[in-house]
Design an enzyme around this catalytic site. Structure first.
Site, PDB file in Angstrom:
ATOM      1  N   ASP A  30      -3.768  -0.676   6.348  1.00  0.00           N
ATOM      2  CA  ASP A  30      -2.862  -1.490   5.521  1.00  0.00           C
ATOM      3  C   ASP A  30      -3.481  -2.837   5.163  1.00  0.00           C
ATOM      4  O   ASP A  30      -3.432  -3.277   4.008  1.00  0.00           O
ATOM      5  CB  ASP A  30      -1.532  -1.706   6.248  1.00  0.00           C
ATOM      6  CG  ASP A  30      -0.687  -0.438   6.298  1.00  0.00           C
ATOM      7  OD1 ASP A  30      -1.242   0.648   6.052  1.00  0.00           O
ATOM      8  OD2 ASP A  30       0.517  -0.534   6.588  1.00  0.00           O
TER       9      ASP A  30
ATOM     10  N   SER B 110       8.273 -11.769  -1.085  1.00  0.00           N
ATOM     11  CA  SER B 110       7.660 -10.479  -1.359  1.00  0.00           C
ATOM     12  C   SER B 110       8.498  -9.614  -2.280  1.00  0.00           C
ATOM     13  O   SER B 110       9.732  -9.614  -2.213  1.00  0.00           O
ATOM     14  CB  SER B 110       7.419  -9.721  -0.043  1.00  0.00           C
ATOM     15  OG  SER B 110       6.711  -8.529  -0.287  1.00  0.00           O
TER      16      SER B 110
ATOM     17  N   LYS C   7       0.835  -1.196   0.000  1.00  0.00           N
ATOM     18  CA  LYS C   7       0.000   0.000   0.000  1.00  0.00           C
ATOM     19  C   LYS C   7       0.874   1.252   0.000  1.00  0.00           C
ATOM     20  O   LYS C   7       2.013   1.259   0.446  1.00  0.00           O
ATOM     21  CB  LYS C   7      -0.940   0.009   1.207  1.00  0.00           C
ATOM     22  CG  LYS C   7      -0.340   0.466   2.541  1.00  0.00           C
ATOM     23  CD  LYS C   7      -0.568   1.943   2.786  1.00  0.00           C
ATOM     24  CE  LYS C   7      -0.042   2.464   4.094  1.00  0.00           C
ATOM     25  NZ  LYS C   7       1.296   2.151   4.516  1.00  0.00           N
TER      26      LYS C   7
ATOM     27  N   GLU D 211      -1.814  -8.186  12.168  1.00  0.00           N
ATOM     28  CA  GLU D 211      -1.216  -6.851  12.291  1.00  0.00           C
ATOM     29  C   GLU D 211      -1.131  -6.402  13.751  1.00  0.00           C
ATOM     30  O   GLU D 211      -0.170  -5.744  14.158  1.00  0.00           O
ATOM     31  CB  GLU D 211      -2.037  -5.841  11.485  1.00  0.00           C
ATOM     32  CG  GLU D 211      -1.766  -5.872   9.991  1.00  0.00           C
ATOM     33  CD  GLU D 211      -0.470  -5.169   9.657  1.00  0.00           C
ATOM     34  OE1 GLU D 211      -0.477  -3.967   9.376  1.00  0.00           O
ATOM     35  OE2 GLU D 211       0.570  -5.854   9.702  1.00  0.00           O
TER      36      GLU D 211
ATOM     37  N   ALA E 231       9.595  -0.102   5.096  1.00  0.00           N
ATOM     38  CA  ALA E 231       9.606   1.102   4.265  1.00  0.00           C
ATOM     39  C   ALA E 231       8.258   1.819   4.260  1.00  0.00           C
ATOM     40  O   ALA E 231       8.046   2.756   3.495  1.00  0.00           O
ATOM     41  CB  ALA E 231      10.008   0.739   2.833  1.00  0.00           C
TER      42      ALA E 231
ATOM     43  N   GLY F 131       3.397  -1.334   3.687  1.00  0.00           N
ATOM     44  CA  GLY F 131       2.403  -2.358   4.029  1.00  0.00           C
ATOM     45  C   GLY F 131       2.880  -3.782   3.853  1.00  0.00           C
ATOM     46  O   GLY F 131       2.067  -4.683   3.627  1.00  0.00           O
ATOM     47  N   SER F 132       4.192  -4.017   3.990  1.00  0.00           N
ATOM     48  CA  SER F 132       4.703  -5.377   3.775  1.00  0.00           C
ATOM     49  C   SER F 132       4.178  -6.346   4.825  1.00  0.00           C
ATOM     50  O   SER F 132       3.846  -7.497   4.511  1.00  0.00           O
ATOM     51  CB  SER F 132       6.237  -5.380   3.766  1.00  0.00           C
ATOM     52  OG  SER F 132       6.758  -4.909   4.994  1.00  0.00           O
ATOM     53  N   SER F 133       4.077  -5.913   6.091  1.00  0.00           N
ATOM     54  CA  SER F 133       3.586  -6.830   7.128  1.00  0.00           C
ATOM     55  C   SER F 133       2.108  -7.126   6.931  1.00  0.00           C
ATOM     56  O   SER F 133       1.640  -8.246   7.175  1.00  0.00           O
ATOM     57  CB  SER F 133       3.832  -6.245   8.524  1.00  0.00           C
ATOM     58  OG  SER F 133       3.013  -5.118   8.759  1.00  0.00           O
TER      59      SER F 133
END
Length: 397
Positions: A204, A135, A13, A193, A141, A144-146
């Protein structure tokens, strides 16, 4: 219990407009980023459960007998999401050796996986399986990787446990779940999350679930039904920053200069609403250069406002000046103070201009990707629909 193999993916995101203003009750627009996280769930007959995270060199497995000992009477009475099971989290933290200071990516990803696995399968026989997650998103960064990881886990484990059906038919290459099933995926992803971040906004994981664009205002998240797919450059300046410190800095400025800062936030709110209307117009009428002119002007104005708020950085100034020299318009995305920025690409932007811009940005030590925003949320894939290089990585483990 035997589970079915499945491959799922979810997007990252970006915040298009409304950073920091959203904390103070203004509209923010969050968009899906077409850099995706992929998960391949494979059944096994080893009597083990494993998770492979090649992005962070993590490969762990446990005997089913070990995991069964962690279950307690209240585990998995229902597939519906309620409050986090504090007792199960406590047992898992002890099991994997989590201390208060041990909150690295590997540990929190493992904790989230085991929590969802035991919660969804704990009322029956625990199945032997392995999940491999890879991924395209950089971690840490603000992209929204998690959440993409949590959405992938939730969709794959819910499907494998039978809580939701598999949407992929024999003739499909990709498929998405119904609204009802995506709401369940989103609820479980939010649980993941919470385990990873403690007190997330929910934006996210909602973007990872539904994709497209979401309007976020005062805690309410509204997916927008139709948005155009926009090409962008995504740049990671790789400058570390603390979201908490940056948010506190904006609040301090507001307390010190309320008559100056509150109109700035009102203006950012108007930018978000104007952008939303423009994007809506682009889906209901022929797209013209004037639409892109408006989007570019909004990007420039918002970036200046973010500098006024004190969340800019010299690296972000460099990004904006380098891209503007090529006729492109950029702004930070997320907390600011470094981190990432987005650059809008018009349909007619020449490939050579894009290549040269990327080279210019890389010369400053930045990472840069040409991608798009507004694409689909979580989906299931047939192996034929996944890029060959990604399939090779997933299949290695």
């Amino acid at each position: 219990m035997q589970v079915k193999e499945c491959i799922v993916s979810a997007p990252g995101k970006a915040i298009l407009h409304g950073e920091h203003a959203v904390v103070h009750g203004k509209v923010a627009l969050a968009v899906s980023l077409n850099l995706r996280t992929y998960l391949w769930l494979k059944p096994s007959s080893t009597g083990k459960v494993g998770i492979n995270l090649p992005n962070i060199d993590t490969f762990i497995s446990w005997d089913l007998s070990e995991l069964k000992q962690l279950l307690h009477d209240s585990c998995a009475k229902t597939k519906e999401v309620k409050q986090l099971d504090a007792e199960l989290i406590k047992r898992l933290r002890e099991f994997i050796g989590v201390t208060n200071g041990n909150l690295d990516t590997r540990t929190m990803a493992t904790l989230s996986f085991l929590y969802m696995y035991l919660s969804l399968f704990g009322s029956g026989d625990l199945p032997s399986l392995t999940v491999t997650v890879w991924s395209e998103l950089p971690t840490g960064a603000g992209l929204g990787s998690s959440a993409a990881f949590s959405v992938c886990l939730a969709s794959a484990l819910l499907s494998a446990s039978g809580a939701i059906p598999t949407p992929l038919k024999d003739w499909d290459i990709t498929a998405r779940w119904s609204q009802e099933h995506m709401e369940l995926i989103n609820s479980w992803a939010f649980q993941g999350e919470m385990i990873i971040h403690g007190n997330p906004s929910g934006v996210d994981n909602a973007v990872g679930t539904w994709g497209g664009m979401l309007r976020f205002l005062s805690g309410k998240i509204i997916p927008l039904s139709r948005v155009p797919l926009l090409r962008i450059l995504l740049t990671n300046t790789k400058v570390p920053r603390s979201t908490k410190v940056l948010v506190a800095g904006v609040k301090d400025k507001m307390n010190k200069f309320p008559s100056i800062m509150y109109p700035v936030l009102e203006s950012v709110d108007a930018i978000s609403c104007t952008c939303e209307k423009t994007l809506s117009d682009m889906t209901s009428e022929p797209i013209t250069g004037e639409h892109y002119n408006v989007l570019e002007e909004l990007i420039d104005i918002n970036q200046h406002h973010l500098n006024v708020m004190g969340v800019g950085h010299t690296a972000l100034d460099t990004l904006c000046s380098v891209t503007l020299a090529r006729g492109l318009h950029s702004k930070l995305t997320g907390a600011g103070g470094g981190g990432c920025g987005i650059t809008l690409l018009r349909p007619e932007t020449d490939c050579l201009v894009i290549q040269n811009t990327i080279q210019d940005l890389q010369s400053f030590g930045f990472d840069c990707w040409e991608t798009s925003i507004g694409g689909p949320g979580v989906q299931q894939h047939s192996p034929h629909s996944v890029k060959e290089e990604i399939l090779e990585v997933l299949n290695l483990y």
